[in-house]
Motif scaffolding. Structure first.
Motif, PDB file in Angstrom:
ATOM      1  N   ALA A   1       0.838  -1.204   0.000  1.00 23.52           N
ATOM      2  CA  ALA A   1       0.000   0.000   0.000  1.00 23.52           C
ATOM      3  C   ALA A   1       0.872   1.254   0.000  1.00 23.52           C
ATOM      4  CB  ALA A   1      -0.926  -0.006   1.218  1.00 23.52           C
ATOM      5  N   LEU A   2       1.957   1.228   0.758  1.00 25.54           N
ATOM      6  CA  LEU A   2       2.871   2.371   0.777  1.00 25.54           C
ATOM      7  C   LEU A   2       3.532   2.570  -0.585  1.00 25.54           C
ATOM      8  CD1 LEU A   2       4.630   2.015   4.251  1.00 25.54           C
ATOM      9  CD2 LEU A   2       2.861   3.652   3.578  1.00 25.54           C
ATOM     10  N   ALA A   3       3.795   1.476  -1.285  1.00 26.21           N
ATOM     11  CA  ALA A   3       4.374   1.590  -2.627  1.00 26.21           C
ATOM     12  C   ALA A   3       3.400   2.302  -3.567  1.00 26.21           C
ATOM     13  CB  ALA A   3       4.715   0.201  -3.165  1.00 26.21           C
ATOM     14  N   LEU A   4       2.103   2.016  -3.433  1.00 25.92           N
ATOM     15  CA  LEU A   4       1.105   2.709  -4.249  1.00 25.92           C
ATOM     16  C   LEU A   4       1.038   4.191  -3.873  1.00 25.92           C
ATOM     17  CD1 LEU A   4      -1.881   0.167  -4.365  1.00 25.92           C
ATOM     18  CD2 LEU A   4      -0.194   0.646  -6.146  1.00 25.92           C
ATOM     19  N   LEU A   5       1.200   4.478  -2.578  1.00 25.43           N
ATOM     20  CA  LEU A   5       1.199   5.870  -2.127  1.00 25.43           C
ATOM     21  C   LEU A   5       2.407   6.616  -2.706  1.00 25.43           C
ATOM     22  CD1 LEU A   5      -0.091   8.049  -0.321  1.00 25.43           C
ATOM     23  CD2 LEU A   5       1.357   7.218   1.552  1.00 25.43           C
ATOM     24  N   GLU A   6       3.556   5.968  -2.723  1.00 31.38           N
ATOM     25  CA  GLU A   6       4.753   6.583  -3.303  1.00 31.38           C
ATOM     26  C   GLU A   6       4.537   6.893  -4.782  1.00 31.38           C
ATOM     27  OE1 GLU A   6       8.653   4.993  -0.949  1.00 31.38           O
ATOM     28  OE2 GLU A   6       7.604   3.504  -2.159  1.00 31.38           O
ATOM     29  N   LYS A   7       3.920   5.970  -5.470  1.00 34.45           N
ATOM     30  CA  LYS A   7       3.656   6.155  -6.901  1.00 34.45           C
ATOM     31  C   LYS A   7       2.680   7.304  -7.124  1.00 34.45           C
ATOM     32  CE  LYS A   7       1.974   3.606 -10.963  1.00 34.45           C
ATOM     33  NZ  LYS A   7       1.426   2.298 -11.431  1.00 34.45           N
ATOM     34  N   ALA A   8       1.645   7.374  -6.303  1.00 33.94           N
ATOM     35  CA  ALA A   8       0.622   8.412  -6.470  1.00 33.94           C
ATOM     36  C   ALA A   8       1.156   9.800  -6.144  1.00 33.94           C
ATOM     37  CB  ALA A   8      -0.593   8.096  -5.594  1.00 33.94           C
ATOM     38  N   THR A   9       1.991   9.894  -5.116  1.00 34.76           N
ATOM     39  CA  THR A   9       2.506  11.192  -4.686  1.00 34.76           C
ATOM     40  C   THR A   9       3.781  11.598  -5.419  1.00 34.76           C
ATOM     41  OG1 THR A   9       3.788  10.163  -2.891  1.00 34.76           O
ATOM     42  CG2 THR A   9       1.537  10.926  -2.372  1.00 34.76           C
ATOM     43  N   GLY A  10       4.437  10.620  -6.045  1.00 36.82           N
ATOM     44  CA  GLY A  10       5.711  10.905  -6.695  1.00 36.82           C
ATOM     45  C   GLY A  10       6.836  11.119  -5.710  1.00 36.82           C
ATOM     46  N   ARG A  11       6.642  10.647  -4.473  1.00 35.84           N
ATOM     47  CA  ARG A  11       7.662  10.816  -3.431  1.00 35.84           C
ATOM     48  C   ARG A  11       8.192   9.467  -2.976  1.00 35.84           C
ATOM     49  NH1 ARG A  11       4.602  14.775   0.914  1.00 35.84           N
ATOM     50  NH2 ARG A  11       3.865  16.380  -0.544  1.00 35.84           N
ATOM     51  N   ASP A  12       9.463   9.428  -2.639  1.00 37.01           N
ATOM     52  CA  ASP A  12      10.057   8.259  -1.996  1.00 37.01           C
ATOM     53  C   ASP A  12       9.915   8.447  -0.496  1.00 37.01           C
ATOM     54  OD1 ASP A  12      10.868   7.032  -4.362  1.00 37.01           O
ATOM     55  OD2 ASP A  12      12.738   8.190  -4.415  1.00 37.01           O
ATOM     56  N   LEU A  13       9.231   7.524   0.148  1.00 40.42           N
ATOM     57  CA  LEU A  13       9.019   7.623   1.583  1.00 40.42           C
ATOM     58  C   LEU A  13      10.212   7.060   2.349  1.00 40.42           C
ATOM     59  CD1 LEU A  13       5.320   6.361   1.765  1.00 40.42           C
ATOM     60  CD2 LEU A  13       6.099   8.730   1.966  1.00 40.42           C
ATOM     61  N   ALA A  14      10.630   7.763   3.370  1.00 38.39           N
ATOM     62  CA  ALA A  14      11.650   7.249   4.278  1.00 38.39           C
ATOM     63  C   ALA A  14      10.948   6.319   5.261  1.00 38.39           C
ATOM     64  CB  ALA A  14      12.331   8.394   5.011  1.00 38.39           C
ATOM     65  N   LEU A  15      11.267   5.037   5.202  1.00 40.91           N
ATOM     66  CA  LEU A  15      10.566   4.047   6.008  1.00 40.91           C
ATOM     67  C   LEU A  15      11.334   3.722   7.284  1.00 40.91           C
ATOM     68  CD1 LEU A  15       9.413   1.569   3.205  1.00 40.91           C
ATOM     69  CD2 LEU A  15       8.218   3.571   4.120  1.00 40.91           C
ATOM     70  N   GLU A  16      10.631   3.766   8.397  1.00 42.21           N
ATOM     71  CA  GLU A  16      11.199   3.407   9.693  1.00 42.21           C
ATOM     72  C   GLU A  16      10.653   2.034  10.080  1.00 42.21           C
ATOM     73  OE1 GLU A  16      11.192   4.864  14.373  1.00 42.21           O
ATOM     74  OE2 GLU A  16       9.894   5.849  12.898  1.00 42.21           O
ATOM     75  N   TYR A  17      11.537   1.039  10.160  1.00 41.39           N
ATOM     76  CA  TYR A  17      11.128  -0.322  10.495  1.00 41.39           C
ATOM     77  C   TYR A  17      11.299  -0.558  12.000  1.00 41.39           C
ATOM     78  CZ  TYR A  17      10.969  -1.532   5.544  1.00 41.39           C
ATOM     79  OH  TYR A  17      10.658  -1.584   4.211  1.00 41.39           O
ATOM     80  N   ILE A  18      10.262  -1.127  12.607  1.00 42.93           N
ATOM     81  CA  ILE A  18      10.288  -1.399  14.049  1.00 42.93           C
ATOM     82  C   ILE A  18       9.905  -2.859  14.284  1.00 42.93           C
ATOM     83  CG2 ILE A  18       9.378  -0.753  16.306  1.00 42.93           C
ATOM     84  CD1 ILE A  18       8.625   1.924  15.207  1.00 42.93           C
ATOM     85  N   ASN A  19      10.618  -3.510  15.166  1.00 44.60           N
ATOM     86  CA  ASN A  19      10.302  -4.880  15.550  1.00 44.60           C
ATOM     87  C   ASN A  19       8.900  -4.934  16.165  1.00 44.60           C
ATOM     88  OD1 ASN A  19      10.227  -6.878  18.035  1.00 44.60           O
ATOM     89  ND2 ASN A  19      11.624  -7.756  16.537  1.00 44.60           N
ATOM     90  N   PRO A  20       8.068  -5.926  15.807  1.00 44.20           N
ATOM     91  CA  PRO A  20       6.686  -5.985  16.302  1.00 44.20           C
ATOM     92  C   PRO A  20       6.557  -5.953  17.821  1.00 44.20           C
ATOM     93  CG  PRO A  20       6.945  -7.498  14.483  1.00 44.20           C
ATOM     94  CD  PRO A  20       8.322  -6.994  14.809  1.00 44.20           C
ATOM     95  N   GLU A  21       7.433  -6.647  18.518  1.00 48.29           N
ATOM     96  CA  GLU A  21       7.336  -6.662  19.972  1.00 48.29           C
ATOM     97  C   GLU A  21       7.808  -5.347  20.582  1.00 48.29           C
ATOM     98  OE1 GLU A  21       5.572  -8.944  21.337  1.00 48.29           O
ATOM     99  OE2 GLU A  21       5.411  -9.809  19.332  1.00 48.29           O
ATOM    100  N   SER A  22       8.832  -4.754  19.984  1.00 48.37           N
ATOM    101  CA  SER A  22       9.280  -3.434  20.452  1.00 48.37           C
ATOM    102  C   SER A  22       8.184  -2.405  20.213  1.00 48.37           C
ATOM    103  CB  SER A  22      10.558  -3.017  19.718  1.00 48.37           C
ATOM    104  OG  SER A  22      11.615  -3.914  19.996  1.00 48.37           O
ATOM    105  N   ALA A  23       7.512  -2.554  19.070  1.00 41.10           N
ATOM    106  CA  ALA A  23       6.416  -1.637  18.746  1.00 41.10           C
ATOM    107  C   ALA A  23       5.278  -1.769  19.749  1.00 41.10           C
ATOM    108  CB  ALA A  23       5.914  -1.908  17.335  1.00 41.10           C
ATOM    109  N   LEU A  24       5.029  -2.984  20.231  1.00 40.24           N
ATOM    110  CA  LEU A  24       3.966  -3.203  21.212  1.00 40.24           C
ATOM    111  C   LEU A  24       4.300  -2.513  22.536  1.00 40.24           C
ATOM    112  CD1 LEU A  24       1.302  -4.508  21.951  1.00 40.24           C
ATOM    113  CD2 LEU A  24       2.547  -6.596  22.550  1.00 40.24           C
ATOM    114  N   LEU A  25       5.552  -2.577  22.935  1.00 39.68           N
ATOM    115  CA  LEU A  25       5.969  -1.892  24.156  1.00 39.68           C
ATOM    116  C   LEU A  25       5.803  -0.383  24.013  1.00 39.68           C
ATOM    117  CD1 LEU A  25       9.198  -3.907  25.073  1.00 39.68           C
ATOM    118  CD2 LEU A  25       6.957  -4.048  26.170  1.00 39.68           C
ATOM    119  N   LEU A  26       6.163   0.139  22.830  1.00 42.56           N
ATOM    120  CA  LEU A  26       6.004   1.563  22.566  1.00 42.56           C
ATOM    121  C   LEU A  26       4.528   1.944  22.562  1.00 42.56           C
ATOM    122  CD1 LEU A  26       7.117   4.325  21.809  1.00 42.56           C
ATOM    123  CD2 LEU A  26       7.211   3.557  19.414  1.00 42.56           C
ATOM    124  N   GLU A  27       3.708   1.092  21.958  1.00 41.12           N
ATOM    125  CA  GLU A  27       2.264   1.338  21.930  1.00 41.12           C
ATOM    126  C   GLU A  27       1.699   1.446  23.333  1.00 41.12           C
ATOM    127  OE1 GLU A  27      -1.643  -1.391  21.231  1.00 41.12           O
ATOM    128  OE2 GLU A  27      -0.089  -1.589  19.705  1.00 41.12           O
TER     129      GLU A  27
END
Length: 307
Positions: free
Chosen positions: A221-247
């Motif tokens: 979905a983000l790839a489609l957004l990049e195509k539609a906006t003409g922008r390259d998105l800077a992606l921040e990857y987070i481990n699922p369990e680390s993300a849960l703690l942050l949540e």
């Protein structure tokens, strides 16, 4: 002073929350529902003279001003209700929908569609507070034996990216590898599919209705957004369990009063659960279209973001 205007038939379709963003989006499609003698939108007194109420009238709704805290007046206003659809949101969702349910039942209504549009909570769960409060509404309807039709749509394709992506800075968060699949549905399409469902005998006594315009991974979905906006998105990857703690940390701070962090926690929840094995965001398996063509995510994004 709210208007004492009511439907003159016991076969009326009522819309509650029609001046909100979701209500505005689905109103036109929902008005195409067949088999009703009257179509009535109940709005707050502060909204009766606004542009949103004017737009509702333009799509064929009779707009009625109602103070939802005045339960006696609400009961009069819902006279003639057969089906009531709610699209409200906000802190008073439970109070308003509970009052509407009780008033509708007293008027002989046979179906209530709560403002549950989104994730399939049967598989997603409702542990997050923003989702958990909606279960209280279903309990009220169950207690007084008013059937409910719950609508599952996945994420709103014309809204979700403005919520989950920093478009101004061209940055997006990806939890895990972003491969968990999620459904996307254009909000205006919801009204048309729901209108068809209201004429389907399958849902006469309630149930669950699923729909989807597209289903894919968040990364695709983000790839489609990049195509539609003409922008390259800077992606921040987070481990699922680390993300849960942050949540959980963000949620606690949000519950302590920092509203922005509350919604930031919900964003992490939406992105993280599919990567932790929850598949309630994918509504494709049970999706109904009634022969309608729902707009694809790519078409929606191109229409909104292409310049």
């Amino acid at each position: 002073m709210p208007q004492r205007v009511t439907a003159m038939t016991s076969n009326s379709l009522f819309l509650v929350g029609g001046t909100g963003s979701l209500g505005q989006a689905i109103a036109k499609g929902l008005r195409s529902a067949e088999g009703f003698s009257a179509y009535v939108a109940l709005v707050r007194p502060t909204s009766i003279d606004g542009i949103e109420a004017l737009l509702l009238r333009g799509t064929g709704w009779t707009v009625v001003s109602v103070d939802f805290s005045d339960h006696a007046f609400l009961e009069v206003s819902l006279k003639g209700a057969r089906t009531v659809v709610s699209t409200i949101s906000g802190n008073d969702l439970v109070a308003v929908e509970s009052a509407v349910i009780k008033a509708a039942k007293k008027n002989g209504a046979t179906l209530f569609v709560p403002s549950q549009f989104g994730l399939d909570f049967r598989r997603w769960g409702n542990s997050f507070p923003l989702l958990a409060v909606k279960n209280a509404v279903l309990e009220v309807a169950k207690e007084i034996n008013l059937p409910t039709l719950i609508v599952f749509t996945g994420m709103f394709s014309d809204f979700i990216f403005s919520f989950l992506v920093d478009l101004e800075e061209s940055k997006a968060r990806v939890i895990g590898d972003g491969s968990g699949k999620v459904s996307f549905t254009l909000r205006s399409d919801i009204g048309y599919v729901l209108a068809k469902a209201l004429a389907d005998p399958t849902y006469k006594k309630g149930g669950t209705l699923s729909m989807q315009g597209d289903t894919m991974s968040w990364r695709d979905a983000l790839a489609l957004l990049e195509k539609a906006t003409g922008r390259d998105l800077a992606l921040e990857y987070i481990n699922p369990e680390s993300a849960l703690l942050l949540e959980k940390d963000l949620l606690q701070k949000g519950l302590d009063g920092e509203l922005g962090l509350y919604y930031a926690a919900f964003g992490h929840h939406l992105l993280g659960e599919p990567q932790r094995g929850t598949n309630g965001g994918d509504t494709s398996a049970e999706a109904q279209t009634y022969g309608l063509t729902l707009e694809s995510l790519e078409t929606t994004l191109n229409r909104i973001y292409s310049t």
